[in-house]
Design an enzyme around this catalytic site. Structure first.
Site, mmCIF file in Angstrom:
data_model
loop_
_atom_site.group_PDB
_atom_site.id
_atom_site.type_symbol
_atom_site.label_atom_id
_atom_site.label_comp_id
_atom_site.label_asym_id
_atom_site.label_seq_id
_atom_site.Cartn_x
_atom_site.Cartn_y
_atom_site.Cartn_z
ATOM 1 N N CYS A 68 0.880 -1.170 0.000
ATOM 2 C CA CYS A 68 0.000 0.000 0.000
ATOM 3 C C CYS A 68 0.912 1.213 0.000
ATOM 4 O O CYS A 68 2.119 1.073 -0.161
ATOM 5 C CB CYS A 68 -0.993 -0.013 1.159
ATOM 6 S SG CYS A 68 -0.324 0.253 2.811
ATOM 7 N N HIS A 114 14.157 -15.311 11.742
ATOM 8 C CA HIS A 114 13.705 -15.304 13.135
ATOM 9 C C HIS A 114 12.202 -15.498 13.292
ATOM 10 O O HIS A 114 11.754 -16.084 14.280
ATOM 11 C CB HIS A 114 14.092 -13.995 13.824
ATOM 12 C CG HIS A 114 15.563 -13.873 14.039
ATOM 13 N ND1 HIS A 114 16.084 -12.916 14.875
ATOM 14 C CD2 HIS A 114 16.625 -14.552 13.544
ATOM 15 C CE1 HIS A 114 17.410 -13.017 14.890
ATOM 16 N NE2 HIS A 114 17.755 -14.004 14.075
#
Length: 148
Positions: A65, A98
């Site tokens: 966006c 992670h």
């Protein structure tokens, strides 16, 4: 592998650049719109892309966006989605290593197409460390339980 993509008007051009790059690399892309620069509401598109990933219609997702903020929030409303808004190679790599991010978000007004493409490639090439480092697996499991 199918990668779902969606954007509002502010991320439309960036989505198309990333989509074209992924298609040229041989990825199957499910383009969920928008299909023009006409003003639309980002929640609809972010949520739809998140649903495609969570439902298994796509392995991964990418949303864009104007800022990347709103559409990432919409995607993250879908249980099972871990959408990371990234703006550097290091963050794109860490999102996979992670957090096992299954979606990335970009701001079309803040991210150059060549930078976004490099981040997408880095994210796709990285391995999740949760398979060898228990702390990452534990934390992602905790993320997956939130909101259930």
């Amino acid at each position: 592998m199918i990668i779902a993509m969606a954007a509002d008007h502010g991320g439309y051009e960036l989505k198309n650049a990333i989509r074209d790059h992924l298609t040229a690399k041989g990825y199957q892309v499910a383009d969920l719109g928008t299909n023009s620069g006409e003003s639309v509401d980002y929640p609809e598109y972010g949520y739809a892309c998140g649903k495609a990933v969570a439902d298994g219609r796509a392995a991964l997702g990418i949303v864009c966006c104007g800022s990347g903020i709103g559409i990432s929030m919409a995607a993250n409303k879908v249980p099972g989605v871990r959408c990371a808004l990234v703006n550097s190679l290091e963050l794109a790599k860490l999102a996979k290593q992670h957090n096992n991010a299954n979606m990335l978000a970009f701001g079309g007004r803040f991210t150059a197409p060549e930078d976004a493409i490099a981040m997408v490639d880095a994210w796709l090439e990285e391995e999740w460390l949760g398979t060898t480092q228990e702390r990452h697996a534990r934390r992602v499991a905790q993320l997956n339980e939130l909101g259930k």
